[in-house]
Enzyme design. Structure first.
Site, PDB file in Angstrom:
ATOM      1  CE  LYS A 143      -4.322   0.864   2.467  1.00  0.00           C
ATOM      2  NZ  LYS A 143      -4.937   0.737   3.798  1.00  0.00           N
TER       3      LYS A 143
HETATM    4  C1  E4P Z   1      -8.340   1.600   3.938  1.00  0.00           C
HETATM    5  O1  E4P Z   1      -7.521   0.921   3.401  1.00  0.00           O
HETATM    6  C2  E4P Z   1      -8.078   2.423   5.116  1.00  0.00           C
HETATM    7  O2  E4P Z   1      -7.233   1.682   5.954  1.00  0.00           O
HETATM    8  C3  E4P Z   1      -9.322   2.709   5.904  1.00  0.00           C
HETATM    9  O3  E4P Z   1     -10.475   2.339   5.193  1.00  0.00           O
HETATM   10  C4  E4P Z   1      -9.386   4.075   6.467  1.00  0.00           C
HETATM   11  O4  E4P Z   1     -10.591   4.226   7.173  1.00  0.00           O
HETATM   12  P1  E4P Z   1     -10.860   5.393   8.211  1.00  0.00           P
HETATM   13  O5  E4P Z   1     -11.092   6.654   7.442  1.00  0.00           O
HETATM   14  O6  E4P Z   1     -12.089   4.973   8.944  1.00  0.00           O
HETATM   15  O7  E4P Z   1      -9.648   5.485   9.087  1.00  0.00           O
END
Ligand code: E4P
Length: 218
Positions: free
Chosen positions: A83
């Site tokens: 990522k």
């Molecule tokens: C996705 O890959 C992210 O880790 C996640 O969905 C972020 O979510 P949040 O905005 O609730 O922290």
């Protein structure tokens, strides 16, 4: 639509994977910090539980270090999806790692133009954050609709739309109607999808009537 679980809580992942409905997992540095555990150890355990893309995020911000971190993470397991944030260096890293055959999830996407860049950089997944847009009174789901429309115009782009920062079952339904490829869900949202009060009420009535018959199937 594929369902990923958005957590680094191994027990929660094991519990949800048991449903047979989990296609992958996404983590991020905040979720790893919340788990209080060693990053590589947690990611290895997740790879043993779920047979699908497992996102592990780099924390460097400069290209050379990002590529080095990505290569190290990719060695953990074939299912590791590196990522990277949607920055210039992140997309450069995306292109390099994708060309080496590593799956890449480009995260922190907040515009359709950013999503277009990520697709051109060879991203396996683009992660638009719907909840965080809703939080600042912008329409998160409109972003998903825009990205799906843009990608559909260019069938050669293979990037999958991974709806992230999901906060409620309504986000999931809207994403499915729009034809998004993946939703990554916090465990409580995935569990909420199973529930309907009429299902509970109906089952209760069926079981009460069945008991009156005095029969048993087995
Ligand atoms: C996705 O890959 C992210 O880790 C996640 O969905 C972020 O979510 P949040 O905005 O609730 O922290």
């Amino acid at each position: 639509m594929k369902f990923f679980v958005d957590t680094a809580d191994v027990d929660a992942i094991r519990d949800l994977a048991d449903t047979g409905l989990v296609d992958g997992v996404t983590t991020n540095p905040s979720l790893i910090a919340k788990s209080g555990r060693d990053f590589v150890e947690v990611v290895k355990e997740i790879c043993d539980i779920v047979d699908g893309p497992i996102s592990a995020e780099v924390t460097a911000t400069a290209y050379d270090e990002m590529v080095a971190e990505g290569r190290k993470l990719a060695k953990i397991h074939d299912n590791i999806t590196v990522k990277v944030p949607l920055t210039r260096d992140g997309l450069k890293t995306c292109k390099s790692l994708s060309e080496e055959g590593t799956m890449v999830n480009v995260t922190l996407c907040f515009s359709a133009n950013q999503a277009l860049l990520a697709a051109k950089a060879g991203a396996t997944f683009i992660s638009p954050f719907v909840g965080r847009l809703d939080d600042i009174a912008m329409d998160g789901m409109q972003l998903i609709s825009d990205i799906v429309e843009v990608y559909d115009n260019y069938p050669a782009l293979m990037t999958e739309v991974l709806v992230a920062s999901v906060r409620s079952p309504m986000h999931v339904l809207e994403a499915a109607k729009m034809g998004a490829d993946v939703c990554t869900l916090p465990p409580d949202v995935l569990l909420a999808l199973f529930n309907h009060p009429l299902t509970d009420k109906g089952l209760e009535a069926f079981l009460a009537d069945w008991q009156k018959t005095g029969q048993s199937i087995l």
